[in-house]
Structures are given as structure tokens and as C-alpha cells.
Design a protein around this motif. Structure first.
Motif, PDB file in Angstrom:
ATOM      1  N   ARG A 182      47.123  42.897  33.470  1.00 26.88           N
ATOM      2  CA  ARG A 182      46.410  43.380  34.865  1.00 26.88           C
ATOM      3  C   ARG A 182      45.327  42.698  34.641  1.00 26.88           C
ATOM      4  O   ARG A 182      44.768  42.174  35.168  1.00 26.88           O
ATOM      5  CB  ARG A 182      46.516  44.974  34.681  1.00 26.88           C
TER       6      ARG A 182
ATOM      7  N   GLY B 269      45.410  38.688  35.577  1.00 33.03           N
ATOM      8  CA  GLY B 269      45.984  38.067  36.613  1.00 33.03           C
ATOM      9  C   GLY B 269      45.532  38.006  37.779  1.00 33.03           C
ATOM     10  O   GLY B 269      44.467  37.978  37.178  1.00 33.03           O
ATOM     11  N   ILE B 270      45.355  38.333  38.640  1.00 33.03           N
ATOM     12  CA  ILE B 270      45.239  37.933  39.999  1.00 33.03           C
ATOM     13  C   ILE B 270      43.960  38.817  40.438  1.00 33.03           C
ATOM     14  O   ILE B 270      43.152  38.617  40.896  1.00 33.03           O
ATOM     15  CB  ILE B 270      46.289  38.194  41.265  1.00 33.03           C
ATOM     16  N   GLY B 271      44.324  39.891  39.981  1.00 29.79           N
ATOM     17  CA  GLY B 271      43.461  40.774  40.007  1.00 29.79           C
ATOM     18  C   GLY B 271      41.669  40.624  38.761  1.00 29.79           C
ATOM     19  O   GLY B 271      41.187  41.618  39.050  1.00 29.79           O
TER      20      GLY B 271
ATOM     21  N   GLY C 248      42.451  35.413  38.991  1.00 35.26           N
ATOM     22  CA  GLY C 248      41.404  35.694  39.921  1.00 35.26           C
ATOM     23  C   GLY C 248      39.843  35.487  39.930  1.00 35.26           C
ATOM     24  O   GLY C 248      39.685  34.580  41.058  1.00 35.26           O
TER      25      GLY C 248
ATOM     26  N   GLU D 276      43.025  46.409  38.565  1.00 33.64           N
ATOM     27  CA  GLU D 276      41.868  44.884  38.905  1.00 33.64           C
ATOM     28  C   GLU D 276      41.290  45.368  39.476  1.00 33.64           C
ATOM     29  O   GLU D 276      40.302  46.509  40.276  1.00 33.64           O
ATOM     30  CB  GLU D 276      43.153  44.962  40.543  1.00 33.64           C
ATOM     31  N   THR D 277      40.146  44.592  39.904  1.00 28.40           N
ATOM     32  CA  THR D 277      38.672  44.355  40.245  1.00 28.40           C
ATOM     33  C   THR D 277      38.952  43.753  41.870  1.00 28.40           C
ATOM     34  O   THR D 277      38.430  45.073  43.163  1.00 28.40           O
ATOM     35  CB  THR D 277      37.879  43.210  39.746  1.00 28.40           C
ATOM     36  N   THR D 278      39.275  42.972  42.535  1.00 31.10           N
ATOM     37  CA  THR D 278      39.295  42.574  43.336  1.00 31.10           C
ATOM     38  C   THR D 278      40.450  41.396  43.691  1.00 31.10           C
ATOM     39  O   THR D 278      40.911  40.379  42.243  1.00 31.10           O
ATOM     40  CB  THR D 278      38.361  41.897  44.270  1.00 31.10           C
ATOM     41  N   ARG D 279      41.183  41.206  44.487  1.00 31.14           N
ATOM     42  CA  ARG D 279      42.556  40.266  45.141  1.00 31.14           C
ATOM     43  C   ARG D 279      42.152  38.750  45.444  1.00 31.14           C
ATOM     44  O   ARG D 279      41.922  39.444  47.350  1.00 31.14           O
ATOM     45  CB  ARG D 279      43.267  40.494  45.275  1.00 31.14           C
ATOM     46  N   PRO D 280      41.277  37.530  45.147  1.00 30.48           N
ATOM     47  CA  PRO D 280      40.829  37.201  46.340  1.00 30.48           C
ATOM     48  C   PRO D 280      42.084  36.083  47.655  1.00 30.48           C
ATOM     49  O   PRO D 280      42.615  36.169  46.742  1.00 30.48           O
ATOM     50  CB  PRO D 280      40.607  35.283  44.750  1.00 30.48           C
TER      51      PRO D 280
ATOM     52  N   LEU E  55      43.907  32.789  46.935  1.00 34.35           N
ATOM     53  CA  LEU E  55      45.029  32.688  46.002  1.00 34.35           C
ATOM     54  C   LEU E  55      46.049  34.123  46.947  1.00 34.35           C
ATOM     55  O   LEU E  55      46.956  33.653  46.304  1.00 34.35           O
ATOM     56  CB  LEU E  55      44.083  33.705  44.621  1.00 34.35           C
TER      57      LEU E  55
ATOM     58  N   THR F 145      52.022  35.604  35.583  1.00 29.86           N
ATOM     59  CA  THR F 145      51.555  36.955  34.604  1.00 29.86           C
ATOM     60  C   THR F 145      51.658  38.061  35.097  1.00 29.86           C
ATOM     61  O   THR F 145      52.049  39.585  34.511  1.00 29.86           O
ATOM     62  CB  THR F 145      49.682  36.917  34.859  1.00 29.86           C
TER      63      THR F 145
ATOM     64  N   ASP G  80      53.058  42.050  34.403  1.00 23.92           N
ATOM     65  CA  ASP G  80      52.945  43.636  35.350  1.00 23.92           C
ATOM     66  C   ASP G  80      54.087  44.361  36.183  1.00 23.92           C
ATOM     67  O   ASP G  80      53.928  45.689  35.397  1.00 23.92           O
ATOM     68  CB  ASP G  80      51.631  42.980  36.365  1.00 23.92           C
TER      69      ASP G  80
END
Lengths: 312, 312
Positions: free
Chosen positions: A157, A160-162, A166, B33-37, B40, B130, B134
Motif C-alpha cells: 500500500r 503503490g498507486i496511493g 502515485g 493510501e493518500t490519494t489515487r491520481p 494513473l 504492486t 496488496d
């Protein structure tokens, strides 16, 4: 802790991590593997071995030591440290590619796609990314499958993308690589978000993985996570300061790129004096986060100072 | 099993996999996760959604059904199927890149780096790689952490340097991309090794993961692994036959490339008649592997026939 003692501890973990990576990244196929192509392994070793402070494995191991009170270096901790270093290393390989940051030097030597070729660099990065989770899920890392699954989920996590991937995407967007075709200065909130994802997430994962390996309780996990957030921000402010003021020979990679690309950084927004004062505050905050651990936290407190003051 | 009934079962799993991927690959950040762009995620969805037979999830789910006797579709099985599809999809994105196979069409539409750009394609592939781990490590996939750790290890080892990534490396080497600069026809043993790594390993992982989710005993695991080896070889012989005889419109990607590149395939070594006879033998062997399961294996037996006879 005197800085020479800290330097010795950092170097000892770096040496042990180097040895672990060399052992894990050898040419011998493991059970479930067919063969390991020599060129691929050579490329992975070129990038993963022979350099680097191994800061993420160090944080992982020192967090585990702090929680557990152990002062030895169990093989499982080294494997987990090697796994996070595989992720860090793959991200550098892919970020350096011509279609990404197009960098020619890294740690003072040619980047992987310059030393080998682009296809090999892409595959070596992919292989390191996957190997990280292979290492973590293997019973040799920890006898408890719940800990192994936790390690995988935490790292996946964060990487990865977040998280890290990202963050790199947001970084390219900030350079105006898509749509507008030119850089748009980011707001302070956007810079903090980007940096938290691109570099902060993996530093936090390192501390969380060390805590998991040492069976930390919720309080210890929370304290280490606050510490990790503070040093993550310090790491990035120091990085921006180096990009602002450093020279390529010391830093070991191209400098001044962020400014040339028109990307905003916290240093370009607030100036170098603000950055130095902020680094002092973050170092103090990181130390305060670990106060409940008392003197046992001296190494991680010294690590925070090291991160804030680093010159490369 | 009549081929129409098989087609219905395959389509039902494909639809459920598509829905699972769409749900898992949404724009909403998950815990940790923070944010998912957005760009992407859009790129990942472009490649991962809207196409594909979803053969690997199908094999995983049908193997789990065969062992467990269940005929419903637990969410955990769909998540594991989505994970293996993430790996398959990332490998296609990276293999299509200009510095790799340089392909412009995939599943009848522009490849990701053509529709978006190269940097986005690299990062979308990294993100899918990745994300697979997850998904597998998350408790939602299976309540037993030992099963989750097993799933991660199985997939990572099949997809990594000693499996899929290593196979792509050998494939590029066979094209003479390094050193000699021209293609050197491979021996039959080398072709079989390359193909077993590049495509066979992931098909075997699919069956092994289904077996793990269904708590298969050692006998059932071994039978499914033999089956998977046979259909893996059939898959590749059928692929080589399509490259030899198919047309791009039906196949949905460029054909004749392997021959043009001078790479040896089993079909170029032994001819199309040999290939068709071999496909019949492999189909029969796959059915024999599953004989202990009786009529319950009808779907996987039909899957072997489908793989041998497929036209795209």
C-alpha cells in the motif's frame, strides 16, 4: 548519541543489508523458479548493490530493536529490510528512465539503462518490485503468517498507486508532462501530499514493518508512525535544500532539476532559512515522539538528526 | 461439457472479474493510501478493463470450485483472480513499450503508451504489479493469513525473475537484442524453458492459488499442477500456431512477429501438423490429470480444449 557512534551503527546495518541483498539476488533459482537469467540478475545487482545508505532497512531494523529490546540482527529483519530496499531501488531505476526523469547518473555511476539498456532496466525494476513481496511472504522472514501478510500489505500500500507510484505520477504531472505541457507551481498542500506519497510513504512503511516484526502494541506503533511522518518531511525538506544549494559531485545525482523544471518545492516557496528552521523543528518533534521509549530511542533520534543534516 | 455451456461459464467469470477489477481499481483511496491520481487510475482502467478472456481468473476460480465443491463465487476468489489479472495486464503494458516489443495495438485498440504516454504506461504497470500483492495480502481475500501469505508467495515467485519477468528477459535475448545483435534460433529445450517461464508460470500459479483458496490437499494440488503444466504448454503451442497462421484482425495483435524476428518456436521447429497433433495430446493429458475428480472436472477439461483450439 555521538554522531560517530551513529555512523558506525548505520554502516553496520548497511553492510549487513548489502550482504543480505547479495545473497538474495544471486543467480541460483529458488523453489518455484525455473531459472534466473544472468543478464537480468547482473542488472539488478548493478543497481541494488554497492551503494546507498540503506536508510529504509536501517529504520526498519532500529524500529524493531527499539520495540523488542533486542540488539542482534535476526535474518528475518534483514530480509524485510532487503525487501523495502528492493522497492526503493526499483523506483530509482524506473524514475531514471528516458521517458521519466531521464537521468544519466545515480549514486555517482551511470544509471542502469545507460549501463545496460532500457528494456533490461524496465525488467530489472519489475523483478525487484515483485521480489520484495516474494521475500516478505516467505516463511524465512517470520514464522507467523499473520506478520508476513501484514508486512506485504503495509509495503504494497505504501509503494503503490496511493503511495510511492502515485507520488511519482503527481510529480510528472507537476512538471507539466501531460495536458498543459508546462509546469504549474503547486500549492503548499499539493507539494506536501506529493512528497508524502513519493518518499514519505516508504519511510513510514519501514518503521511500521519494524514494529510489526517486533510485535509492537498499538501505542508503540502510533508513536513510531508519528516519528516516521516527521522524519519523512525532514527527509524531503533536506532533499529540496540539496537540490537548491548542493552540487552534483556531493549529492551523487543531478541537482537544480526541480527548480529548472519549474516545480514548486517547500524551499522555493519559503526559502532556505525557513527550511533550516523547519528541519530543526522536525528533528525535535521526532525526538519527542519517541520520548516514551527513553534512552533506548537514542539511535532513532540520531537518525532524525542525520536525515535533517545529510549532504547526499 | 458442450462448448456453448463452457462459453457461458467462461463469460460469467469474465463478467464477474471485470466488475471486481472496476470496483478495486476505482478512484477512491483505501486506508493507508493518500490519494489515487486520476490519470494513473484512468490509465490502469484503460488497460485492465473492457476486454480479455480473463483466462487466469477463470482457472483460479474453477480450480477452487473443483476442490471445494462450491458453485458460488466468493468475493475472495474474485479478488485473487483480479490480482493475477493485474499481473498479467501489467506484463502486457510493459512488454508493449517501445524499448521492449514496441507494439501499437493490443486487444484491438491502441496500446497504453500510444493512448496515453510512455511514463504513464510504466507507472500504470508498476501500480498494477504492486496492487496485485496488496489485494492478496488484504484480509478481505481470505480470513486465514497463512493462505494469504501462500497466495502472495505463489504469485510473486511465478511472476518474478525466475518466472514471467525472467521469461520476458530470455525472450528479448532470443531476439538478439543484447550482445550478438541478431536472433539466434533457440534449442527446443530453451524454447520450452522460455515459454514455461513467460506464460506457463502464471497459468500454473492460477491453478495453485485456486487450490490454496479451497484448502486442497497435496494430492489435489499435485493433480492440478500437472493439469496446469499441460494446458500451459498447449497455450503456448496454440499461440505459436496463431503467430504462424493467424491474421491480425482475428488475433487482435500483430502476428508473424516471432517468425520475422527469427526466434525459434516449437511450430517453426516441428511444423503445423506436429503442433495440431501435440495440442490433441496435451488436451488428453490434461483431462487424464483430472480423472480422479470425475465429472466435477468437466469445466477444466473443457478449458483445456478451449485453450488448444482458441483463435485469439
Amino acid at each position: 548519541m555521538p554522531s560517530s557512534e551513529f555512523a558506525d551503527r548505520l554502516a553496520a546495518v548497511a553492510d549487513a543489508t548489502e550482504a543480505a541483498l547479495a545473497r538474495l539476488l544471486d543467480h541460483t533459482a529458488r523453489p518455484g523458479e525455473t531459472t534466473r537469467p544472468a543478464r537480468l540478475i547482473d542488472a539488478m545487482r548493478y543497481s541494488a548493490l554497492g551503494g546507498g545508505k540503506r536508510l529504509r532497512p536501517f529504520l526498519l531494523i532500529e524500529a524493531a530493536r527499539l520495540v523488542s529490546g533486542r540488539d542482534d540482527l535476526p535474518d528475518g529483519w534483514l530480509r524485510a529490510g532487503a525487501a523495502i530496499e528492493c522497492i526503493h531501488c526499483y523506483s530509482l531505476i524506473h524514475d531514471d528512465l528516458p521517458s521519466m526523469d531521464n537521468d544519466d547518473i545515480r549514486r555517482g555511476k551511470p544509471t542502469l539503462h545507460r549501463a545496460f539498456d532500457e528494456a533490461t532496466a524496465i525488467l530489472a525494476g519489475d523483478g525487484l518490485n515483485t521480489l520484495a513481496f516474494d521475500l516478505l511472504a516467505d516463511p524465512e522472514t517470520d514464522p507467523d503468517p499473520a506478520v508476513r501478510a501484514d508486512l506485504v500489505l503495509t509495503l504494497a500500500r505504501a509503494a503503490g498507486i496511493g503511495g510511492m507510484v502515485g507520488g511519482q505520477m503527481l510529480d510528472l504531472a507537476a512538471e507539466g508532462r501531460f495536458a498543459a505541457g508546462r509546469a504549474t507551481p503547486l500549492s503548499e498542500a499539493a507539494i506536501r501530499q506529493l512528497q508524502g506519497m513519493k518518499t514519505g510513504a516508504l519511510l513510514r512503511a519501514a518503521c511500521a514493518m519494524g514494529a510489526a516484526l517486533a510485535r509492537a502494541d498499538a501505542d508503540a506503533r502510533a508513536a513510531l508512525d508519528c516519528y516516521a511522518r516527521h522524519i519523512g518531511l525532514a527527509f524531503q525538506v533536506a532533499d529540496d535544500l540539496l537540490d537548491h544549494e548542493g552540487d552534483a559531485a556531493t549529492v551523487g545525482k543531478a541537482v537544480g532539476k526541480d527548480q529548472a523544471l519549474g516545480k514548486g518545492t517547500l524551499v522555493s516557496l519559503h526559502g532556505a532559512d525557513w527550511a533550516r528552521a523547519t528541519l530543526d523543528q522536525l528533528t525535535a518533534a521526532a525526538a519527542a515522539d519517541l520520548a516514551p521509549f527513553g534512552d533506548a530511542a537514542a539511535t532513532l533520534v540520531a537518525a532524525a538528526r542525520f536525515i535533517a543534516a545529510r549532504k547526499n
